[in-house]
Design a protein around this motif. Structure first.
Motif, short mmCIF file in Angstrom:
data_model
loop_
_atom_site.label_atom_id
_atom_site.label_comp_id
_atom_site.label_asym_id
_atom_site.label_seq_id
_atom_site.Cartn_x
_atom_site.Cartn_y
_atom_site.Cartn_z
N PRO A 235 9.25 -12.93 9.66
CA PRO A 235 8.32 -12.59 10.75
C PRO A 235 8.13 -13.72 11.77
O PRO A 235 7.86 -13.46 12.93
CB PRO A 235 7.00 -12.30 10.03
CG PRO A 235 7.30 -12.25 8.59
CD PRO A 235 8.65 -12.79 8.33
N ASN A 255 8.16 -1.40 -5.62
CA ASN A 255 6.85 -1.63 -5.00
C ASN A 255 6.33 -0.42 -4.25
O ASN A 255 5.29 -0.50 -3.60
CB ASN A 255 6.92 -2.81 -4.04
CG ASN A 255 7.15 -4.11 -4.78
OD1 ASN A 255 6.87 -4.19 -5.97
ND2 ASN A 255 7.68 -5.11 -4.10
N VAL A 257 7.82 1.44 -1.76
CA VAL A 257 8.27 1.75 -0.39
C VAL A 257 9.04 3.08 -0.43
O VAL A 257 9.86 3.31 -1.31
CB VAL A 257 9.17 0.62 0.16
CG1 VAL A 257 9.86 1.01 1.45
CG2 VAL A 257 8.35 -0.64 0.35
N HIS A 265 12.44 2.38 9.67
CA HIS A 265 12.23 1.02 10.17
C HIS A 265 13.57 0.35 10.48
O HIS A 265 13.78 -0.22 11.55
CB HIS A 265 11.47 0.24 9.11
CG HIS A 265 10.92 -1.07 9.60
ND1 HIS A 265 9.96 -1.14 10.57
CD2 HIS A 265 11.23 -2.35 9.25
CE1 HIS A 265 9.70 -2.42 10.81
NE2 HIS A 265 10.45 -3.17 10.03
N ASP A 301 9.48 -7.94 8.84
CA ASP A 301 8.31 -8.25 8.03
C ASP A 301 8.14 -7.13 7.01
O ASP A 301 7.92 -5.98 7.38
CB ASP A 301 7.07 -8.34 8.93
CG ASP A 301 5.85 -8.85 8.17
OD1 ASP A 301 5.89 -8.84 6.91
OD2 ASP A 301 4.87 -9.24 8.82
N VAL A 302 8.27 -7.50 5.77
CA VAL A 302 8.23 -6.48 4.71
C VAL A 302 6.92 -5.69 4.75
O VAL A 302 6.87 -4.50 4.42
CB VAL A 302 8.50 -7.12 3.32
CG1 VAL A 302 7.35 -7.99 2.89
CG2 VAL A 302 8.83 -6.08 2.28
N ASP A 303 5.86 -6.34 5.21
CA ASP A 303 4.55 -5.67 5.26
C ASP A 303 4.55 -4.47 6.21
O ASP A 303 3.73 -3.57 6.08
CB ASP A 303 3.45 -6.65 5.68
CG ASP A 303 3.19 -7.68 4.59
OD1 ASP A 303 3.58 -7.41 3.43
OD2 ASP A 303 2.64 -8.75 4.90
N ASP A 304 5.46 -4.48 7.17
CA ASP A 304 5.53 -3.34 8.10
C ASP A 304 5.97 -2.05 7.42
O ASP A 304 5.82 -0.96 7.98
CB ASP A 304 6.53 -3.63 9.23
CG ASP A 304 6.03 -4.72 10.17
OD1 ASP A 304 4.81 -4.96 10.18
OD2 ASP A 304 6.87 -5.32 10.88
N TYR A 306 4.77 -0.81 4.68
CA TYR A 306 3.71 -0.09 3.97
C TYR A 306 2.93 0.90 4.84
O TYR A 306 2.70 2.03 4.41
CB TYR A 306 2.82 -1.08 3.20
CG TYR A 306 3.63 -1.70 2.08
CD1 TYR A 306 3.86 -0.99 0.91
CD2 TYR A 306 4.25 -2.93 2.24
CE1 TYR A 306 4.66 -1.51 -0.10
CE2 TYR A 306 5.07 -3.45 1.24
CZ TYR A 306 5.27 -2.74 0.08
OH TYR A 306 6.08 -3.24 -0.91
N THR A 309 5.14 3.77 5.07
CA THR A 309 5.18 4.49 3.79
C THR A 309 3.95 5.38 3.66
O THR A 309 4.03 6.56 3.29
CB THR A 309 5.24 3.47 2.62
OG1 THR A 309 6.53 2.86 2.64
CG2 THR A 309 5.02 4.13 1.27
N THR A 347 -1.42 4.33 -0.19
CA THR A 347 -0.43 3.58 0.58
C THR A 347 0.96 3.81 0.01
O THR A 347 1.93 3.93 0.72
CB THR A 347 -0.74 2.07 0.56
OG1 THR A 347 -2.07 1.91 1.05
CG2 THR A 347 0.19 1.28 1.46
N THR A 348 1.03 3.85 -1.32
CA THR A 348 2.31 4.16 -1.98
C THR A 348 2.02 5.22 -3.05
O THR A 348 0.86 5.49 -3.38
CB THR A 348 2.93 2.93 -2.68
OG1 THR A 348 2.12 2.63 -3.82
CG2 THR A 348 3.01 1.73 -1.75
#
Ligand code: GLU
Length: 440
Positions: A235, A255, A257, A265, A301-304, A306, A309, A347-348
């Motif tokens: 990021p 996790n 996703v 993405h 950015d891996v956070d994007d 979630y 998801t 969220t997941t």
């Protein structure tokens, strides 16, 4: 016909960086109604492992990236030997005997003199006797492709017009001293034999492409269209290479996703098109346009993944989560009501179990000191279940009347007492699902 390939080496797990390459090649083939080949670049017998090959297939299957066929380089060694013979015949292949230390020394000298560290072709001057002597002393040499010192030009599908001076590149080693065939020649022979029309890969391959174009031409093959996508960074623009191990596709799956979130993405970062959640592979194919990608390093950015998801899950109807609900033993007749409550609050998929646990077992109540008496009074007014979708409003009306509280001061302490949280689903929908209220 358009034919593309994704050619991972089965020496590790696929990560987000590889996925971009796989996805671009897949989307190009699908968009053109062509074929997509999964090619396992497994010419390194020490590092290639069948378990990684299996893992690569599983990861692609999870994402719905389907291949038309699988090819393995280890089963095509005779083809590479034929190509090597041909290069020898036409005088474009030569044996060189420098040790790695000698090569390193040469490079250092060149750099000290301000010259590019390009192999000096000393081996080209060796006589047959000298070669025989070196071979006797050092074993077989490596085999280098003799580049034609001209400019190598191509129009890159992403980078535009590229021109590389072949004299600025070392003659590539195609076969090692121990006979192991290296990626460069295997890849070229495969691309030609398999009729590959388009190759998309990371921009770390640009120089390879230059040399491969000459090798393809020397072997009489047709040069495919090449495109080189940018490499991912973290990021803050930091190199991602060290972190890629933690960005393996299987970890993302673990996790929670969702495949379509990840694909949506990946199909857009680094392009001038906005990232949009797509609901099917067909939509991804439809919305994909290679020339819209840029050459600048692409921030990831891996956070994007979630929020995308979550958005994907919020849009799923009951039939898409039946098996998840079934595996939690949620009764058939409760599933629709439960999903209506849960879906906007997860969220997941892992979060589904948390909500079901809350429905079944209740949550540890959160009661602020100043609300203690109020909550106790309210709970005394709550009849035993089962509850209907009227129960919440009936109950809170009674509580309001008895305590004089209203609005947030009325509802929030009750929500916190029943769910342990200060946010969540519509309580009138949740209450009928609660089989146990710990606060009561
Ligand atoms: N096995 C090579 C890699 O993973 C393939 C590169 C290519 O697409 O030609 O880097």
């Amino acid at each position: 016909m358009t034919v593309t390939r994704f050619a991972p080496s089965p020496t590790g797990y696929l990560h987000v960086g590889n996925l971009r390459t796989a996805l671009f090649n897949y989307l190009i083939a699908k968009k053109a109604g062509g074929q997509f080949i999964l090619r396992l670049d497994d010419t390194d017998p020490e590092r290639s492992k069948p378990e990684y090959a299996d893992a690569i297939k599983q990861d692609l299957e999870w994402l719905g990236i389907e291949w038309d066929r699988v090819e393995t380089q280890s089963s095509r060694l005779d083809r590479y030997a034929d190509a090597a013979d041909k290069l020898r015949e036409i005088g474009r292949f030569y044996e060189a005997f420098e040790t790695p230390t000698e090569l390193d020394l040469k490079r250092k000298k060149q750099l000290n003199m301000g010259k590019p560290p390009v192999y000096d072709r000393a081996a080209l001057a060796l006589t047959d006797d000298e070669k025989a002597k070196l071979r006797a002393e050092r074993g077989s040499g490596v085999w280098r492709f003799k580049l034609d010192h001209a400019r190598i030009n191509w129009t890159d599908g992403i980078l535009g017009d590229i021109s590389i001076d072949a004299a600025s590149v070392s003659d590539p080693v195609l076969i090692r001293g121990d006979g192991q065939v290296l990626y460069t020649i295997a890849s070229v022979v495969d691309d030609t034999d398999m009729g590959i029309t388009h190759v998309v890969r990371g921009s770390d391959h640009v120089t390879n492409t230059a040399t491969q174009i000459q090798i393809i031409e020397a072997l009489g093959g047709t040069v495919p269209s090449f495109a080189h996508h940018s490499l991912l960074t973290g990021p803050q623009g930091e190199a991602l290479s060290k972190r890629l191990g933690t960005l393996a596709l299987r970890d993302l799956r673990e996790n929670g996703v969702e495949p379509l979130a990840l694909l949506s993405h990946m199909a857009r970062i680094g392009s001038s098109d906005p990232i949009e959640l797509r609901s099917s592979m067909d939509e991804l194919v439809e919305g994909f346009d290679l020339p819209r990608f840029g050459s600048a390093p692409t921030k990831f950015d891996v956070d994007d993944l979630y929020p995308l998801t979550a958005k994907h899950l919020h849009g799923l109807d009951l039939s898409s989560v039946k098996s998840d609900l079934g595996s939690l033993n949620i009764p058939e007749d409760t599933q629709a009501a439960f999903w209506a409550v849960a879906r906007e609050n997860i969220t997941t998929r892992h979060d589904i179990a948390k909500w079901w646990d809350l429905c079944q077992n209740g949550a540890d109540p959160v009661i602020d000191a100043e609300d203690k008496d109020f909550v106790a009074e309210a709970l005394a007014l709550l009849p035993d279940g089962p509850y209907s979708d009227q129960s919440w409003s009936d109950w809170t009306s009674k509580v309001k009347e008895a305590t004089g509280r209203k609005g947030r001061g009325l509802f929030m302490p009750l929500r916190k007492a029943l769910t342990g949280m200060d946010h969540g689903p519509d309580m009138s929908q949740l209450l009928p699902l609660l089989q146990n209220i710990k606060a009561k």
